[in-house]
Design a protein around this motif. Structure first.
Motif, PDB file in Angstrom:
ATOM      1  N   LEU A 368      -1.945  -2.914  -0.933  1.00  0.00           N
ATOM      2  CA  LEU A 368      -1.531  -3.147  -2.308  1.00  0.00           C
ATOM      3  C   LEU A 368      -0.343  -4.098  -2.287  1.00  0.00           C
ATOM      4  CD1 LEU A 368      -1.522   0.344  -4.093  1.00  0.00           C
ATOM      5  CD2 LEU A 368      -2.983  -1.595  -4.633  1.00  0.00           C
ATOM      6  N   SER A 369      -0.229  -4.928  -3.294  1.00  0.00           N
ATOM      7  CA  SER A 369       0.955  -5.760  -3.398  1.00  0.00           C
ATOM      8  C   SER A 369       2.150  -4.887  -3.758  1.00  0.00           C
ATOM      9  CB  SER A 369       0.763  -6.825  -4.477  1.00  0.00           C
ATOM     10  OG  SER A 369       0.708  -6.206  -5.770  1.00  0.00           O
ATOM     11  N   ALA A 370       3.336  -5.396  -3.475  1.00  0.00           N
ATOM     12  CA  ALA A 370       4.540  -4.659  -3.847  1.00  0.00           C
ATOM     13  C   ALA A 370       4.572  -4.411  -5.348  1.00  0.00           C
ATOM     14  CB  ALA A 370       5.778  -5.437  -3.397  1.00  0.00           C
ATOM     15  N   GLN A 371       4.126  -5.383  -6.126  1.00  0.00           N
ATOM     16  CA  GLN A 371       4.107  -5.227  -7.585  1.00  0.00           C
ATOM     17  C   GLN A 371       3.193  -4.087  -8.006  1.00  0.00           C
ATOM     18  OE1 GLN A 371       2.706  -8.715  -9.642  1.00  0.00           O
ATOM     19  NE2 GLN A 371       3.369  -7.982 -11.653  1.00  0.00           N
ATOM     20  N   GLU A 372       2.001  -4.011  -7.413  1.00  0.00           N
ATOM     21  CA  GLU A 372       1.051  -2.945  -7.764  1.00  0.00           C
ATOM     22  C   GLU A 372       1.577  -1.571  -7.356  1.00  0.00           C
ATOM     23  OE1 GLU A 372      -3.296  -5.083  -7.329  1.00  0.00           O
ATOM     24  OE2 GLU A 372      -2.066  -4.848  -5.519  1.00  0.00           O
ATOM     25  N   THR A 373       2.199  -1.504  -6.174  1.00  0.00           N
ATOM     26  CA  THR A 373       2.742  -0.226  -5.712  1.00  0.00           C
ATOM     27  C   THR A 373       3.898   0.225  -6.598  1.00  0.00           C
ATOM     28  OG1 THR A 373       2.087  -0.722  -3.438  1.00  0.00           O
ATOM     29  CG2 THR A 373       3.754   0.983  -3.731  1.00  0.00           C
ATOM     30  N   ALA A 374       4.760  -0.708  -6.984  1.00  0.00           N
ATOM     31  CA  ALA A 374       5.878  -0.364  -7.858  1.00  0.00           C
ATOM     32  C   ALA A 374       5.375   0.129  -9.208  1.00  0.00           C
ATOM     33  CB  ALA A 374       6.791  -1.578  -8.037  1.00  0.00           C
ATOM     34  N   GLN A 375       4.343  -0.520  -9.743  1.00  0.00           N
ATOM     35  CA  GLN A 375       3.803  -0.079 -11.027  1.00  0.00           C
ATOM     36  C   GLN A 375       3.184   1.307 -10.921  1.00  0.00           C
ATOM     37  OE1 GLN A 375       4.125  -1.439 -14.115  1.00  0.00           O
ATOM     38  NE2 GLN A 375       3.234   0.535 -14.669  1.00  0.00           N
ATOM     39  N   ALA A 376       2.492   1.596  -9.812  1.00  0.00           N
ATOM     40  CA  ALA A 376       1.922   2.927  -9.613  1.00  0.00           C
ATOM     41  C   ALA A 376       3.018   3.981  -9.542  1.00  0.00           C
ATOM     42  CB  ALA A 376       1.084   2.943  -8.334  1.00  0.00           C
ATOM     43  N   ALA A 377       4.133   3.629  -8.901  1.00  0.00           N
ATOM     44  CA  ALA A 377       5.253   4.568  -8.808  1.00  0.00           C
ATOM     45  C   ALA A 377       5.812   4.873 -10.193  1.00  0.00           C
ATOM     46  CB  ALA A 377       6.342   3.992  -7.910  1.00  0.00           C
ATOM     47  N   ARG A 378       5.973   3.838 -11.010  1.00  0.00           N
ATOM     48  CA  ARG A 378       6.486   4.064 -12.366  1.00  0.00           C
ATOM     49  C   ARG A 378       5.534   4.937 -13.165  1.00  0.00           C
ATOM     50  NH1 ARG A 378       6.907  -1.770 -12.085  1.00  0.00           N
ATOM     51  NH2 ARG A 378       8.914  -2.307 -11.115  1.00  0.00           N
ATOM     52  N   THR A 379       4.244   4.713 -12.984  1.00  0.00           N
ATOM     53  CA  THR A 379       3.245   5.536 -13.668  1.00  0.00           C
ATOM     54  C   THR A 379       3.359   6.997 -13.241  1.00  0.00           C
ATOM     55  OG1 THR A 379       1.721   3.663 -13.800  1.00  0.00           O
ATOM     56  CG2 THR A 379       0.763   5.851 -14.062  1.00  0.00           C
ATOM     57  N   ALA A 380       3.744   7.214 -11.975  1.00  0.00           N
ATOM     58  CA  ALA A 380       3.897   8.572 -11.457  1.00  0.00           C
ATOM     59  C   ALA A 380       5.259   9.174 -11.790  1.00  0.00           C
ATOM     60  CB  ALA A 380       3.702   8.565  -9.942  1.00  0.00           C
ATOM     61  N   GLY A 381       6.092   8.424 -12.523  1.00  0.00           N
ATOM     62  CA  GLY A 381       7.382   8.962 -12.951  1.00  0.00           C
ATOM     63  C   GLY A 381       8.528   8.686 -12.008  1.00  0.00           C
ATOM     64  N   ILE A 382       8.378   7.680 -11.128  1.00  0.00           N
ATOM     65  CA  ILE A 382       9.426   7.342 -10.159  1.00  0.00           C
ATOM     66  C   ILE A 382       9.994   5.968 -10.498  1.00  0.00           C
ATOM     67  CG2 ILE A 382       9.954   6.929  -7.725  1.00  0.00           C
ATOM     68  CD1 ILE A 382       7.612   8.747  -7.003  1.00  0.00           C
ATOM     69  N   ASP A 383      11.301   5.855 -10.583  1.00  0.00           N
ATOM     70  CA  ASP A 383      11.969   4.569 -10.758  1.00  0.00           C
ATOM     71  C   ASP A 383      11.620   3.660  -9.594  1.00  0.00           C
ATOM     72  OD1 ASP A 383      13.396   3.782 -12.866  1.00  0.00           O
ATOM     73  OD2 ASP A 383      15.373   4.135 -11.996  1.00  0.00           O
ATOM     74  N   ALA A 384      11.233   2.418  -9.836  1.00  0.00           N
ATOM     75  CA  ALA A 384      10.752   1.598  -8.727  1.00  0.00           C
ATOM     76  C   ALA A 384      11.133   0.139  -8.887  1.00  0.00           C
ATOM     77  CB  ALA A 384       9.238   1.724  -8.588  1.00  0.00           C
ATOM     78  N   SER A 385      11.337  -0.525  -7.742  1.00  0.00           N
ATOM     79  CA  SER A 385      11.574  -1.963  -7.659  1.00  0.00           C
ATOM     80  C   SER A 385      10.699  -2.523  -6.545  1.00  0.00           C
ATOM     81  CB  SER A 385      13.042  -2.268  -7.354  1.00  0.00           C
ATOM     82  OG  SER A 385      13.910  -1.597  -8.222  1.00  0.00           O
ATOM     83  N   GLU A 386      10.644  -3.836  -6.457  1.00  0.00           N
ATOM     84  CA  GLU A 386       9.880  -4.495  -5.404  1.00  0.00           C
ATOM     85  C   GLU A 386      10.819  -5.096  -4.367  1.00  0.00           C
ATOM     86  OE1 GLU A 386       7.468  -7.378  -7.487  1.00  0.00           O
ATOM     87  OE2 GLU A 386       7.250  -5.934  -9.136  1.00  0.00           O
ATOM     88  N   ALA A 387      10.343  -5.156  -3.128  1.00  0.00           N
ATOM     89  CA  ALA A 387      11.106  -5.795  -2.054  1.00  0.00           C
ATOM     90  C   ALA A 387      10.156  -6.628  -1.206  1.00  0.00           C
ATOM     91  CB  ALA A 387      11.806  -4.751  -1.196  1.00  0.00           C
ATOM     92  N   THR A 388      10.685  -7.652  -0.575  1.00  0.00           N
ATOM     93  CA  THR A 388       9.828  -8.527   0.230  1.00  0.00           C
ATOM     94  C   THR A 388       9.359  -7.846   1.516  1.00  0.00           C
ATOM     95  OG1 THR A 388      11.812  -9.494   1.220  1.00  0.00           O
ATOM     96  CG2 THR A 388      10.849 -10.646  -0.668  1.00  0.00           C
ATOM     97  N   ASP A 389      10.198  -6.959   2.063  1.00  0.00           N
ATOM     98  CA  ASP A 389       9.816  -6.234   3.272  1.00  0.00           C
ATOM     99  C   ASP A 389      10.722  -5.017   3.420  1.00  0.00           C
ATOM    100  OD1 ASP A 389      12.280  -7.129   4.430  1.00  0.00           O
ATOM    101  OD2 ASP A 389      11.287  -8.960   5.115  1.00  0.00           O
ATOM    102  N   VAL A 390      10.457  -4.211   4.444  1.00  0.00           N
ATOM    103  CA  VAL A 390      11.198  -2.954   4.612  1.00  0.00           C
ATOM    104  C   VAL A 390      12.672  -3.213   4.898  1.00  0.00           C
ATOM    105  CG1 VAL A 390      11.442  -0.912   6.082  1.00  0.00           C
ATOM    106  CG2 VAL A 390       9.170  -1.643   5.323  1.00  0.00           C
TER     107      VAL A 390
END
Length: 423
Positions: A368-390
């Motif tokens: 998943l792209s970082a954008q898609e993962t961040a959006q899924a996290a927000r949908t699950a009720g978690i504050d989220a941002s994107e990062a280029t790598d770990v």
């Protein structure tokens, strides 16, 4: 035998079949016949299927068997840092020479015929096992059970089915009974099976197949029981009671995994290794704390843990482990594959997550792209941002909270990438 490295041979094997996963045993049987059936020359086999906990249960059984003096082969997948992790010969990871030889022989025997990467590498593992003396061979199912490439042994000594939940629905079915039917495909006529805690719908399927095959079942809560009392692990079955230390692998879910391992050792009459099973097991990327490498250097003020769990049941297990650790809310760095129930994995984590940084998984086409993962996290009720790598995510966390505790999670493939860089 050629002098080609195992990495080069494995890369060639990726080209033999257009699909990464294509469940059937026909290609495996063909290659095993060409190799003179190494699956018929194995030491007594212990075959493990299930959705969650297979690797941990196998690690505990191996520790117990070795603690009782046995020499043990073990096969597991996927690997984290190096392919060699998948094949353990009599207690030691397979050498580069032995791995290259087995892969080379399988390539020669297969010719240009279609075969998946997992199928041909499983045949290579069986070939290596058949040529090295041992007392037991542990085989962990790759996917499902009935049509998995490991399901080629007619008469194993023991089978085990760990808890079953929804995962890999595109291959195994959309309901628990359908998935349980695939997992129960490892049951063999007259061979005992250890069954971990199950949803009633899954257990009914397992019991029905066992009845047809005359396979004795040893079911959690019926034939064996496990509790924790005063910081001790209490296992009991008709043979008697075992009073043991708590598992060294972290998390309350490892208690039930330990119960399966202990039931397995009892069934094999090897319970002299019971304490070793719960105190000596090692299994990386399961709430593993990182102690070295660039990530630890970038964030030395707080602890960094790594977990490869990736389905809803794993999300619940991680949340329960964190609650037991009593460290409060922590920061998450998460990367996941697009084949997973991302929101289902994340929902249990909303009460323990301070914030989530989403990353893509390097080198994985199905990430998943970082954008898609961040959006899924927000949908699950978690504050989220994107990062280029770990590493970038970790530096951002450290800048905001130098003493923050961090969990890197969401995929075994992400975990493997982390371990390669911080091993």
């Amino acid at each position: 035998m050629s002098n080609t490295s195992s990495d080069a041979l494995l890369a060639r094997m990726m080209q033999f079949h257009p699909k990464i996963i294509d469940l059937t045993l026909d290609r495996v049987w063909r290659l095993l016949a060409a190799l003179d059936h190494p699956e018929r020359r194995l030491s007594p086999v212990i075959h493990i299927a299930g959705t969650n906990g297979k690797g941990s249960v196998q690690a505990m059984i191996r520790a117990g068997l070795e603690g009782s003096g046995a020499r043990v082969h073990a096969y597991t997948s996927p690997h984290l840092a190096r392919f060699h992790e998948r094949i353990r010969l009599a207690g030691t990871l397979i050498s580069e020479e032995a791995l290259s030889a087995a892969l080379d022989e399988c390539l020669a025997a297969n010719g240009s015929d279609a075969i998946t990467y997992f199928e041909i590498t499983t045949c290579a593992a069986l070939l290596a096992f058949a040529r090295t003396p041992s007392d037991y061979t542990l085989l962990e199912v790759g996917l499902g059970g009935r049509l998995d490439a490991t399901n080629v042994v007619d008469n194993p000594a023991l089978t085990l089915i760990t808890p079953i939940s929804l995962d890999h629905q595109q291959y195994l079915g959309n309901t628990l009974p359908e998935i349980a039917g695939e997992k129960a495909g490892i049951l063999k006529r007259g061979v005992p099976c250890i069954v971990g805690p199950q949803d009633d719908a899954a257990l009914e399927v397992i019991e029905a197949r066992a009845a047809r095959l005359g396979a004795p079942l040893l079911v959690c809560g019926q034939h064996w029981h496990l509790t924790s009392e005063a910081g001790r692990l209490i296992y009991q079955d008709e043979t008697g009671l075992l009073d043991l230390p708590m598992p060294n692998l972290p998390g309350p879910h490892q208690v039930q995994n330990a119960g399966m391992a202990l039931a397995g050792l009892r069934a094999l009459a090897r319970d002299a290794g019971a304490e070793a099973a719960v105190t000596r097991a090692e299994w990386p990327a399961r709430m593993q704390r990182l102690h070295q490498g660039p990530l630890v250097e970038a964030h030395s003020g707080g602890a960094i843990w790594l977990d490869g769990g990736h389905n809803p049941a794993a999300g619940h297990a991680i949340a329960a482990t964190l609650a037991q650790m009593n460290i409060g809310r922590l920061w998450l760095i998460c990367g996941m594959l697009n084949t997973k129930d991302v929101a289902g994995f994340m929902r249990p984590l909303q009460d323990v997550a301070q914030h989530l940084y989403a990353v893509s998984i390097p080198g994985e086409a199905a990430t998943l792209s970082a954008q898609e993962t961040a959006q899924a996290a927000r949908t699950a009720g978690i504050d989220a941002s994107e990062a280029t790598d770990v590493l970038s995510a970790l530096k951002q966390i450290a800048a905001q909270d130098p003493s923050a505790h961090v969990l890197i999670c969401g995929s075994l493939y992400l975990a493997g990438n982390i371990l390669r860089e911080n091993g």
